[in-house]
Write an enzyme that holds these catalytic residues in place. Structure first.
Site, PDB file in Angstrom:
ATOM      1  N   GLU A 112       0.794  -1.198  -0.043  1.00 37.05           N
ATOM      2  CA  GLU A 112       0.005  -0.211   0.013  1.00 37.05           C
ATOM      3  C   GLU A 112       1.030   1.346  -0.062  1.00 37.05           C
ATOM      4  OE1 GLU A 112      -3.456   0.821  -0.393  1.00 37.05           O
ATOM      5  OE2 GLU A 112      -2.384   2.891  -0.148  1.00 37.05           O
ATOM      6  N   VAL A 116      -4.303   2.097   4.501  1.00 34.03           N
ATOM      7  CA  VAL A 116      -5.060   0.872   4.109  1.00 34.03           C
ATOM      8  C   VAL A 116      -6.422   1.421   4.103  1.00 34.03           C
ATOM      9  CG1 VAL A 116      -5.773  -1.120   5.271  1.00 34.03           C
ATOM     10  CG2 VAL A 116      -3.440  -0.521   5.184  1.00 34.03           C
ATOM     11  N   GLY A 117      -7.342   0.631   3.122  1.00 29.45           N
ATOM     12  CA  GLY A 117      -8.615   0.904   3.286  1.00 29.45           C
ATOM     13  C   GLY A 117      -8.978   1.790   1.691  1.00 29.45           C
ATOM     14  N   TYR A 264     -24.035   8.701  -9.163  1.00 26.40           N
ATOM     15  CA  TYR A 264     -24.060   8.542  -7.716  1.00 26.40           C
ATOM     16  C   TYR A 264     -23.592   9.666  -6.661  1.00 26.40           C
ATOM     17  CZ  TYR A 264     -24.987   3.358  -8.898  1.00 26.40           C
ATOM     18  OH  TYR A 264     -25.547   2.503  -9.322  1.00 26.40           O
ATOM     19  N   ILE A 265     -22.256   9.949  -7.124  1.00 24.58           N
ATOM     20  CA  ILE A 265     -21.546  10.985  -6.218  1.00 24.58           C
ATOM     21  C   ILE A 265     -22.559  12.368  -6.120  1.00 24.58           C
ATOM     22  CG2 ILE A 265     -19.547  12.401  -5.585  1.00 24.58           C
ATOM     23  CD1 ILE A 265     -17.965  10.063  -6.572  1.00 24.58           C
ATOM     24  N   HIS A 539     -44.219 -10.751   8.033  1.00 24.16           N
ATOM     25  CA  HIS A 539     -45.238  -9.533   8.016  1.00 24.16           C
ATOM     26  C   HIS A 539     -45.148  -9.004   9.114  1.00 24.16           C
ATOM     27  CE1 HIS A 539     -48.739  -7.407   6.995  1.00 24.16           C
ATOM     28  NE2 HIS A 539     -49.229  -7.682   8.183  1.00 24.16           N
TER      29      HIS A 539
END
Ligand code: FAD
Ligand code: NAD
Length: 568
Positions: A112, A116-117, A264-265, A539
């Site tokens: 990386e 991280v992520g 989307y953004i 239900h």
């Protein structure tokens, strides 16, 4: 989380793949368990009590000692290589691949270059959903009619901008730590620095200005993700002209913000900004807002998410030049007609958010060393995520997953592609069906979808010679939605009446993002309408919207294969 005695700390945590699984581990406690000692018998007896659990499937295959041994180390690399697998990029795609690789016994490293992520955790899904959680509540507290209908009184709704920003930032840190720990716990080597491919089985990594480390691997996965795409002519200063990277920090809530791009953004941020008091102007190059959605759902979304809010829009126009605010002057947005390129009146606003898509991040990757040329920046791959070189040949042992290949720029798609690659390299052929991958836009209410839109399905039907039918149900008839005073919503299914195959499902309404999975799982598993329509739904739940949808479809003349009744 606590370590176990009979399983090592690493092995205990190795079972952890998600927050839900962490809970599951903690839930073992009542069954003969004294923390921090997860005793062998306890684990064994629990496993027997919970058929189908992850622990059972592990224990069912191998003895506990074997499991303990294999999980506590990150495999042993194949002869002649430092690692079985090296992943470049520790976003959600890389993370999903790493966890599955260790489970398959591969010695795994992940490189990386930043934190991280990746995008999802630090600059995408996670902080944006924290902001949207706030906007949902603000919207509800400010909706007098809605509150009155429920008999509620709220004197006034307000927010502390820094408090909201902290919520998003804190959530990102928490999830980032979880992700990092989940890899460390199973012994994945997290290597820091920029990774460069030197050849099909060789990678170097290191910090810029420091000497490089060269490692070899049987297989390499490129998972380097994407960055905001900013069209030519737009100057981003990070304060008044921003991308989602800046907007997620919520350093300000402008009175008037132009959002360039209504995908989307753009849509999610319009929900956030209008709930927090901004006025929004959309600038969209195509002829309609939300051009990626099923047109009928897009129309309904416009009626509910755009028209009643402080939002106006210009469609069919390009933002050709955007200049940040300076010396008391506002942000200026020069517009041109998308077709004729004729100039349109210039807009002056307090801020502009550029939400015009994402560009793959492949800088410094060394693709030339494996004879690969990107296509519009994306790394070309086949349906198994195998990288294709510039002569059209597969590059042996090199795969690319996630945003960098551009197949489907979604977090769970990146992770699913990673898992699919690991299945293949561990000897099981696997092709991911992208038409079964759901997507959701987390506005209030939400929009979700899986498979084809109605026009796409009709086109396919015409080409392949089959009929297409559409079934629809409204949230207005759903007890749970009405109890919540949230009856505005529609679910729509596109299907083949001759076979009962589900081609696409689109939902607009309360919790649409959660509801879509019944449909996406049905598509993934090849379940037909004539079977799923007999599945029973509790239900009163929102899931009955889908139950109605399946039941209202008209599948003609097909009988499903007879299944043996299962004794319980
Ligand atoms: C505002 C926003 C909201 C979003 N919301 C959602 C959502 O709700 N749901 C959803 O499914 N998706 C959402 N997405 C999309 C999602 O974030 C991406 O699809 C996902 O992050 C892609 O994962 P990835 O692993 O391919 O790449 P990334 O998450 O971008 O990770 C790539 C990683 O590789 C690293 N890297 C790059 N080059 C190198 C190199 N040479 N060496 C070492 N490391 C390198 C990067 O630093 C990065 O950490 C959102 C995106 C944005 C921008
Ligand atoms: N909830 C989610 O799953 C989620 C949320 C945010 C982002 N994402 C992912 O991130 C990616 C990027 O999102 P996005 O909204 O930036 O991209 P997008 O592709 O969804 O939408 C971009 C929009 O900008 C328009 N556009 C492009 N250039 C323009 C210009 N110069 N002037 C005016 N309009 C222009 C396009 O026509 C399009 O409608 C998406 O692929 C999406 O999958 C997902």
């Amino acid at each position: 989380m606590q370590a176990s005695i009979s399983l090592s700390a690493a092995s205990h945590s190795s079972i952890v793949r998600s927050d839900r699984t962490v809970e599951f581990i903690s839930n073992i406690k009542p069954v003969n368990l004294r923390f921090c000692g997860l005793r062998r018998e306890a684990l064994g007896s629990y496993a027997l009590k919970r058929p189908g659990s992850r622990l059972v499937s592990l224990l069912g295959r191998r003895s506990l000692t074997e499991v303990s041994a294999s999980l506590s180390s990150n495999g042993v690399s194949s002869k002649g290589f430092d690692y079985d697998l090296v992943i470049i990029g520790a976003g959600v795609g890389g993370h999903g691949a790493a966890l599955h690789a260790v489970e398959k016994g591969m010695k795994t490293a992940i490189i990386e270059g930043d934190v991280v992520g990746g995008t999802c955790v630090n600059r995408g899904c996670v902080p944006s959903k924290a902001l949207l959680a706030v906007s949902g509540r603000m919207r509800e507290f400010q909706n007098e009619q809605h509150l009155k209908a429920l008999g509620l009184q709220v004197s006034s709704a307000g927010y502390d901008r820094q408090g909201v920003a902290n919520h998003a930032n804190d959530l990102a840190s928490k999830i980032r730590n979880n992700l990092t720990n989940s890899m460390k716990a199973i012994g994945v080597d997290i290597l820091t620095g920029v990774g460069t491919v030197l050849g099909p089985q060789k990678v170097k990594y290191g910090k810029v200005g420091f000497s490089d480390n060269v490692i070899t691997a049987k297989n390499i996965i490129i998972a380097t993700g994407s960055v905001p795409f900013v069209p030519k002519g737009i100057e981003v200063d990070g304060k008044t002209v921003i991308t989602s990277d800046h907007a997620l920090k919520l350093e300000s809530v402008p009175d008037w913000i132009a959002i360039v791009g209504s995908g989307y953004i753009g849509l999610e941020f319009s929900d956030v900004y209008t709930a927090l008091g901004s006025e929004v102007t959309f600038i969209e190059a195509l002829d309609q807002l939300m051009p990626g959605f099923d047109p009928e759902i897009g129309k309904l979304a416009q009626r509910v998410l755009i028209n009643p809010r402080k939002i106006d829009y210009h469609t069919g126009v390009f933002a050709s030049k955007i200049t940040p605010a300076k010396d008391g002057k506002p942000v200026t947005i020069e517009l041109i007609d998308a077709k004729t390129k004729e100039p349109k009146p210039t807009l002056e606003v307090d801020a502009a958010l550029i939400a015009t898509g994402r560009a793959p991040f492949t800088k410094g990757l060394g693709l030339e060393n494996i004879n690969v040329e990107t296509q519009r920046g994306f790394i070309p791959v086949d349906e198994r995520m195998r990288v294709i070189d510039k002569n059209g040949n597969l590059v042996p042992h090199v795969y690319c997953i996630g945003d960098a290949n551009g197949k489907m720029m979604l977090a769970h798609a990146a992770s699913a592609q990673g898992i699919s690659v690991i299945e293949q390299v561990s000897g099981k052929d696997h092709v991911l069906n992208h038409l079964s991958i759901p997507a959701a836009c987390f506005t209030h209410p939400e929009i979700s979808m899986v498979g084809l839109t109605e026009p796409q399905a009709r086109e396919k039907g015409e080409q392949e010679g089959f009929e297409v039918s559409v079934a629809k149900t409204s949230f207005k008839a759903n007890t749970k939605a009405l109890a919540e005073n949230e009856g505005e919503g529609l679910a729509k299914m596109i299907y083949r009446p001759d076979t009962g195959e589900i081609l696409g499902v689109h939902i607009f309404g309360l919790h649409a993002a959660d509801l879509i999975h019944e449909a996406s799982n049905a598509i993934a598993l090849g379940t037909c309408i004539q079977d799923i329509k007999f599945a029973v739904h509790a239900h009163p739940t929102l899931s009955e919207v889908l139950d109605e949808l399946f039941k209202s479809a008209k599948v003609c003349g097909v009988t499903s294969p007879v299944k043996e009744p299962v004794a319980v």
